[in-house]
Design an enzyme around this catalytic site. Sequence first.
Site, PDB file in Angstrom:
ATOM      1  N   HIS A  30      -3.314  -8.985  11.119  1.00  0.00           N
ATOM      2  CA  HIS A  30      -1.841  -9.215  11.372  1.00  0.00           C
ATOM      3  C   HIS A  30      -1.892  -9.669  13.156  1.00  0.00           C
ATOM      4  CE1 HIS A  30      -1.254  -6.094   8.290  1.00  0.00           C
ATOM      5  NE2 HIS A  30      -0.084  -6.483   7.910  1.00  0.00           N
TER       6      HIS A  30
ATOM      7  N   ASP B 161      -1.996  -6.490  15.047  1.00  0.00           N
ATOM      8  CA  ASP B 161      -3.359  -5.728  14.994  1.00  0.00           C
ATOM      9  C   ASP B 161      -4.233  -6.049  16.191  1.00  0.00           C
ATOM     10  OD1 ASP B 161      -2.401  -4.953  12.448  1.00  0.00           O
ATOM     11  OD2 ASP B 161      -3.998  -6.410  11.511  1.00  0.00           O
TER      12      ASP B 161
HETATM   13  C1  XLS Z   1       0.734  -2.990   3.175  1.00  0.00           C
HETATM   14  C2  XLS Z   1       0.113  -4.097   2.913  1.00  0.00           C
HETATM   15  C3  XLS Z   1      -0.148  -4.842   3.834  1.00  0.00           C
HETATM   16  C4  XLS Z   1      -0.515  -6.206   3.658  1.00  0.00           C
HETATM   17  C5  XLS Z   1      -0.722  -7.056   4.712  1.00  0.00           C
HETATM   18  O1  XLS Z   1       1.051  -2.026   2.139  1.00  0.00           O
HETATM   19  O2  XLS Z   1      -0.727  -3.869   1.744  1.00  0.00           O
HETATM   20  O3  XLS Z   1      -1.298  -4.125   4.587  1.00  0.00           O
HETATM   21  O4  XLS Z   1      -1.629  -6.534   3.189  1.00  0.00           O
HETATM   22  O5  XLS Z   1       0.677  -7.136   5.538  1.00  0.00           O
END
Ligand code: XLS
Length: 437
Positions: free
Chosen positions: A101, A104
């Site tokens: 993301h 991150d």
């Molecule tokens: C959250 C999601 C997230 C997605 C990406 O539960 O799994 O991590 O994979 O935004």
Amino acid sequence: MSEYFSGIGKIQFGGPNSKNPLEFKHYNPDEVVGGKTMRDHLRFSVVYWHTFSNPLTDPFGAGTAVRPWDDGSNSVENAQRKARAAFEFFEKIQAPFYAFHDRDVAPEGATLKESHANLDAVVKIFKEEQQRTGVKLLWGTANLFSNRRYMHGAATSPNLDAFAYAGAQVKKALEVTHELGGLGYTFWGGREGYSTLLNTDMKREIDHLARFLHMAVDYKKQIGFNGPFYIEPKPKEPTKHQYDSDAAACLNFLRTYDLMPYFKLNLETNHATLAGHEMMHELQVAIDSGALGSIDANTGDPLLGWDTDQFPTSIYLTAQCMFCILNMGGFTTGGVNFDAKVRRESYEPIDLFHAHIGGMDAFARGLKIAHAIISDGRLSAFVKERYKSWDSELGRRVESGSASFADLESYILPKGDVTTNTSGRQEMLENLINEFI
Ligand code: XLS
Ligand code: NI
Ligand code: NI
């Protein structure tokens, strides 16, 4: 150049008899299974958010993770150092892909402009490191849920300003994904849902989400990004009801709003569990619509009703996943993305290796088992046989749309009743699967 995981080399294949916890027992990247290497079948990907940005907090306590490369500051330098450590990890664990993301990888600035600049500063390192290591970006995404501005959602917020901010953020995330040669781009509806219908205009919110995604499609075309978009279903958490609740709900949404040509699904095991489905069900729903793109490989805990995002270790589960994926013909742009985190008690850097080695070995075994089941052919022969009545003249006419209720009546009336059912043999088939596990 500094080494962040010193004392740990590139993880090698040691074979099933190896007792070395830092060797693969089953994942042998170059081994060919059914005409393709394991590397190409599985397309493993490491997630940045859990593996490099998660301090291992829980609702009852602060983070426990010890990450020597992370000084805990919000500085761009810290984020850049983290990027170097991340690529050292990707290389050592032999993961050909990663996913992130925007938030991150780089700290959020005081303004959107500053956040864009911070992101660019880290993307610069990513570019260098991708070049150095050959590791590729499986998909990028934008975090549209952590900041308080998104308390009511992003693309489904009742507040147009939040919608606009989210659009600008995705615009940038798409540019960066494209710049890094990303293979796809994911939309997980972080807070796209509601907590109570008392304050929610659901129809209007879902219409807005569709508008938002159409704008993303327009922008993707504009910048020449050719990778697929993925939607990742999840039924709840953080909101009580997420709009992208499961594969079927997503497909219905995509069809309603003419988005099917641009989207595939990225399915996560723990989300399937929360939706009250088996992962195999979700995979099959997507595959039957030609819409399976990628998977977020993890697992939940059957005794805990939330998204615990544990590393997958059940061979039964990975065999089921790979059975569906092999029958589909394999991944194209997608892969096995470990959207999984180590437990809060597993706080050392070496635990990141143990976790990924376990997940990769579990999927390697799943791949081999699924391939063996398919090559054996008894299971698919059984299913085919179970539907053989449909291969009759009347069956073909029904399937092609040329039979009526009157035809059914004149066919079944002389028979008097249905006397031709055969056993489903569930237990026999379960035993058959266990022959291969
Ligand atoms: C959250 C999601 C997230 C997605 C990406 O539960 O799994 O991590 O994979 O935004
Ligand atoms: Ni996920
Ligand atoms: Ni999740």
